[in-house]
Scaffold this active site. Structure first.
Site, PDB file in Angstrom:
ATOM      1  N   GLU A 467       0.814  -1.226   0.000  1.00 11.67           N
ATOM      2  CA  GLU A 467       0.000   0.000   0.000  1.00 11.67           C
ATOM      3  C   GLU A 467       0.842   1.268   0.000  1.00 11.67           C
ATOM      4  O   GLU A 467       0.737   2.093   0.895  1.00 11.67           O
ATOM      5  CB  GLU A 467      -0.961   0.005   1.209  1.00 11.67           C
ATOM      6  CG  GLU A 467      -1.959  -1.132   1.150  1.00 11.67           C
ATOM      7  CD  GLU A 467      -2.990  -1.089   2.281  1.00 11.67           C
ATOM      8  OE1 GLU A 467      -3.314   0.017   2.758  1.00 11.67           O
ATOM      9  OE2 GLU A 467      -3.468  -2.166   2.672  1.00 11.67           O
ATOM     10  N   GLU A 534      -4.124 -10.143   0.248  1.00  8.35           N
ATOM     11  CA  GLU A 534      -4.835 -10.099   1.525  1.00  8.35           C
ATOM     12  C   GLU A 534      -6.293 -10.436   1.223  1.00  8.35           C
ATOM     13  O   GLU A 534      -6.884  -9.848   0.316  1.00  8.35           O
ATOM     14  CB  GLU A 534      -4.764  -8.709   2.186  1.00  8.35           C
ATOM     15  CG  GLU A 534      -3.345  -8.314   2.566  1.00  8.35           C
ATOM     16  CD  GLU A 534      -3.227  -6.892   3.135  1.00  8.35           C
ATOM     17  OE1 GLU A 534      -4.261  -6.314   3.530  1.00  8.35           O
ATOM     18  OE2 GLU A 534      -2.098  -6.384   3.173  1.00  8.35           O
TER      19      GLU A 534
END
Lengths: 626, 318
Positions: A467, A534
């Protein structure tokens, strides 16, 4: 050179006098030491250190590293440990927003057309300082040798001094930092001083969704170098001839005296010798294209490792250094149909994301924690781990090699607070982005991760970080791996938000929390293999509907599976005076604000390492494609 | 004489309907709107009358997706129960009105029956309102078949759960059940194994923030074991048990020391009250728990409970 506190403000200064990263091989004096797993070339500095805590840089004891400094008022602290968990500083859990949110206005250096802001961190009122002192004598076995010091992990920026002399500066909290102490080391009465700052420009890159700690939280060791020392080992086992045969290449980089011989052996599990070579010592010794017929391949079911033994002999034939290392043969590749194969068979990831966590010790986890986690993986058919979102302690990589756990080895990088603003993508002050001044610091993180762990068979993927949006700097990290390693794939999810970089970044199409229906839409016309880096967010009572993801594995060969978020709740044991019990506390429970509260607890395991009820579901579904 | 074959001794009370047998005594309260006493072998099993339950303590996924905001009126409907109608049938006789005084003046202490049925209709405190009916059918040996019928209505908010909550006066020492291993939900039960399981005490799953937990799907039989009572004259402290059996289909249950509201109120497990009672929820419809993420994705639609459709379930108290 003199130490300069302004380095904390400058993203272009991240390592001073730090030795180049190198492989993590152990080295011993002889076979008996190897048998005992105890090297006389090493001296642990773990244990009680003198310690002084300062709430900000202005109030720190500036001269504490000098021999003349009176440290009688210092406390003691255990090393390794977290400063916060010793009660000096407030625990804080925050996910995206930086820990200084609404306390200090900060934007990263060189963003928004601005340059460096002097004092941003070096005078930051939130920048707590740990001043550590360790008095030590060298073990007799180390005397007379060149001496290095290795810090396995220090959050977040540190200045190192020995006997009053500045030794070096390091950032990157989660990779080893090594310095040469030789010019200033004494046999007795050494004073090592380490000044640890909680924040520097590195804090922008280390915005991981976790409790924010600081301190020397992993081991510290002295390393004595034998007269000739293998500084770096670079082995490249490859698989050829339709997955039958292995080819072994290795580069051995030595330092010190280059007179004598090096004896390289490779043995299988039965002790049968496959390679036995004696070569004259040089600064670089190469083993080239040694073919082993019918090699036993390594995978999750059968993590077969060969034993490499390197003996270094002086000109009289005396053994001066022994380096054992285990490696496996395995091949990972992507077919033209975008299917990932391991040893010619489709690879399926039954994975978890794993933060290093111990409910009493924070991220300063123990070997017992690691061994317990491996046992939990094996019991529940978990075959893969993403080291979210930083390199882990070195023993973890060995355990994964030995137990056949596929690793997605992630760099220490997460900067979501610079571009995820209240759920929206707003990247005007994103770092590293494409800003030249932020390039070297992130490429260095890729380099350290690669150089340290490159010999671990278990690593199938290098993950560029988490991220952090995407720009030319993350593309440069991808390029670093591609330039150095053809035996593994690269992974990065953040390019999802900057698709113009997809050609340069990540061999895999990676998504997080993509619902099954949307994953299926991608899989109907895939451009790359798809992985959910994820998925199945296990916050509280969760893990419902996992079957919808597992069905995609049967339907689409381009779907690799994914890594559940995540392995263990981040919560801390606290004694509750009201109930009289030891209880688990989460974000916000320490009066920490801003906090993201119970969002710290998303594990398949409770923080005390007992499984949540969801684990039986994971065990079942992960058992379907073992 | 006819009554000698009839085993249920019926008491047409002034405020209650009593059903007595060899080893049991049931009191249905017209005032409280439900089964006030379930006494078996001299032991009381009810603390308050059983009620419909419509709320589950908000899970992290429910909170993240805003489900608790959408479903909030069911919380009120769960806490507060409004009984609007009671209907009694003894053997084949349907009572047009409840047999309270002066209607019951004609009865004696020698009223017997082979079966009795009493149903309680509850109006939900929702907008729009709907009804849920709990029907108790007692057979000649005193087994009670409990049926709940939920009447769907257009425009109602999505439902967290449809069940019956029975609160017992003391904490169970444990329970045994025949069904699925572990804590299961409709969208998380593929990995469970079928079998017989013994649970010590009334464990609350230690999620960081207390929330819905402890559901057991597809159960054939449940036996709850207690030792303590609140009866001051009963000091025996010996184990005694109540069995719940499946009727037509297996049932779902959770057996915890807390109501959904008690769980909802706590931000940490140590804040929960001292364990003193047993809260048994028999659920006809259970919502899935989801897992795609915890900040917006809903539970997959196959695992929602449609509030606009009728739902019915039953079980047997033995």
């Amino acid at each position: 050179m003199k130490a300069n506190i302004k380095w904390l403000d400058d993203p272009e200064v991240f390592r001073i006098n730090q030795l180049p990263a190198h492989s993590d091989h152990p080295f011993y004096k002889d076979y008996r030491e190897w048998q005992n797993h105890s090297s006389s070339f090493k001296q642990s500095l773990n244990g009680a250190w003198q310690f002084h805590f300062s709430k900000d840089p202005q109030s720190r004891p500036i001269d504490f590293y000098k021999r003349s400094f009176d440290s009688s008022s210092f406390d003691t602290i255990p090393v390794p440990s977290e400063i916060e968990l010793n009660g000096y500083a407030q625990n804080q859990y925050t996910n995206i927003l930086y820990p200084w949110e609404s306390k200090i206005y900060r934007k990263p250096a060189y963003t928004l057309g601005r340059g460096i802001k002097n004092g941003d961190f070096s005078q930051g009122k939130d920048n707590t300082v740990g001043s550590y002192l360790k008095h030590f004598d060298l073990n007799p076995a180390l005397a007379g040798h060149d001496i290095h010091i290795q810090f396995e992990g220090v959050e977040r920026a540190m200045y190192v001094y020995l006997n009053g002399h500045f030794i070096g500066y390091a950032e990157d909290s989660f990779t080893p930092s090594e310095f040469d102490l030789t010019p200033y080391i004494q046999a007795k009465d050494n004073i090592l001083a380490v000044e640890v700052f909680k924040h520097s420009t590195a804090s922008w890159l280390e915005d991981q969704d976790m409790f924010r700690f600081s301190g020397i939280f992993r081991s510290v060791e002295l390393l004595a170098l034998p007269r000739t020392h293998l500084m770096d080992l670079d082995i490249k086992p490859t698989v050829v001839n339709d997955y039958h045969d292995g080819v072994f290449n290795a580069k051995l980089h030595f330092m010190g005296k280059t007179s004598g011989n090096v004896h390289v052996l490779v043995e299988d599990i039965d002790g049968k010798t496959l390679l036995n070579k004696k070569l004259p010592l040089k600064s670089t010794v190469e083993i080239e294209n040694e073919t082993f017929a019918n090699v036993h391949l390594w995978d999750n079911h059968d993590p077969y490792l060969y034993q490499l033994i390197i003996e270094v002999h002086d000109q009289d034939g005396k053994l001066v250094e022994l380096i054992p290392y285990q490696f496996g043969f395995r091949k990972i590749e992507i077919t033209k149909d975008h299917v990932v194969l391991l040893n010619g068979k489709r690879l399926i990831i039954n994975g978890v994301n794993r933060h290093e966590w111990d409910a009493k010790r924070g991220r300063s986890i123990t070997l017992a924690d690691m061994k317990q986690d491996i046992a939990t993986f094996k019991h529940n058919n978990i075959n893969a781990v993403r080291t979210c979102h930083y390199p882990n302690q070195i023993p973890w990589y060995y355990l994964c090699d030995q137990n056949g756990i596929y690793m997605m080895a992630e760099n220490n990088l997460e900067s979501h607070g610079t571009w995820q603003k209240l759920g929206q993508v707003e990247a005007t002050s994103n770092v590293p982005g494409s800003i030249p001044e932020w390039r070297e610091v992130v490429v260095d993180r890729a380099r350290s991760n690669y150089e340290t762990f490159k010999n671990h068979t278990a690593i199938l993927f290098w993950s560029l970080g988490n991220e952090s949006y995407a720009g030319s700097n993350i593309a440069a990290m991808n390029k670093f791996y591609k330039d150095h390693d053809s035996s593994r794939l690269t992974h990065y999810e953040g390019v999802f938000h900057a698709p113009e970089f997809k050609k340069e970044i990540s061999d895999l199409e990676s998504c997080m929390y993509l619902p099954p229906k949307e994953a299926e839409e991608y899989l109907q016309n895939p451009k790359k293999p798809l992985v959910e880096c994820e998925y199945m967010h296990d916050m509280g009572n969760s893990d419902g509907g996992m079957g919808s993801y597992i069905k995609l594995i049967d339907k689409y060969p381009q779907y690799m599976g994914g890594f559940i978020w995540d392995f263990i709740d981040q919560a801390l044991f606290v004694h509750d005076p009201v109930s009289g019990q030891d209880v688990l506390r989460y974000g916000g429970d320490f009066d920490d604000r801003h906090s993201d509260y119970e969002f710290s607890g998303d594990g398949l395991m409770f923080a005390d390492r007992t499984p949540k009820p969801a684990m039986q579901e994971v065990r079942y579904y992960y058992g379907l494609h073992k | 004489m006819d009554y000698t074959n009839k085993k249920l001794h019926i008491i047409y009370g002034d405020g209650t309907f009593g059903v007595n047998g060899q080893d049991f005594q049931y009191i249905f309260s017209y005032e409280r709107g439900g089964l006030e006493s379930l006494k078996v072998h001299g032991k009381e099993w009810l603390y308050r009358v059983p009620t419909p339950t419509f709320w589950r303590a908000t899970t992290d996924n429910d909170r993240g997706s805003g489900f608790n905001l959408k479903a909030a009126q069911w919380l009120g409907a769960d806490i507060f129960t409004k009984c609007t109608d009671i209907h009694l049938k003894v053997d084949e006789h349907d009572f047009p009105e409840l047999p309270i005084a002066p209607f019951n003046n004609k009865f004696s202490n020698h009223e017997y029956a082979s079966s009795a049925q009493i149903s309680f209709t509850y109006q939900t405190l929702t907008i729009p309102a709907t009804n849920a009916k709990i029907i108790y059918n007692i057979d000649d040996v005193g087994h009670i078949k409990v049926t709940m019928h939920y009447y769907g209505k257009k425009g109602l908010s999505p439902l967290p759960v449809i069940g019956i909550r029975l609160i017992m006066p003391t904490a169970a020492t444990g329970f045994d059940y025949e069904g699925l291993s572990g804590e299961t939900y409709p969208d998380r039960m593929a990995g469970a194994k079928e079998g017989r399981f013994h649970i010590d005490g009334l464990p609350v799953t230690k999620y960081l923030v207390p929330q819905e937990n402890g559901m057991h799907m597809q159960t054939k039989k449940l036996v709850i074991n207690r030792e303590a009572t609140q009866n001051n004259s009963d000091q025996t402290n010996e184990k005694f048990s109540l069995s719940i059996l499946q009727d037509k289909k297996p049932f779902n249950f959770s057996c915890l020391p807390y109501t959904a509201e008690e769980l909802e109120n706590a931000t940490h497990i140590e804040e929960l009250p001292l364990v003193r009672r047993t809260v048994l929820v028999i659920a006809g419809a259970v919502r899935g728990i989801g897992g795609i993420d915890s900040w917006g994705s809903d539970v997959e639609s196959a695992y929602h409970i449609n509030p606009e459709l009728d739902h019915e379930f039953s079980f047997i108290l033995n």
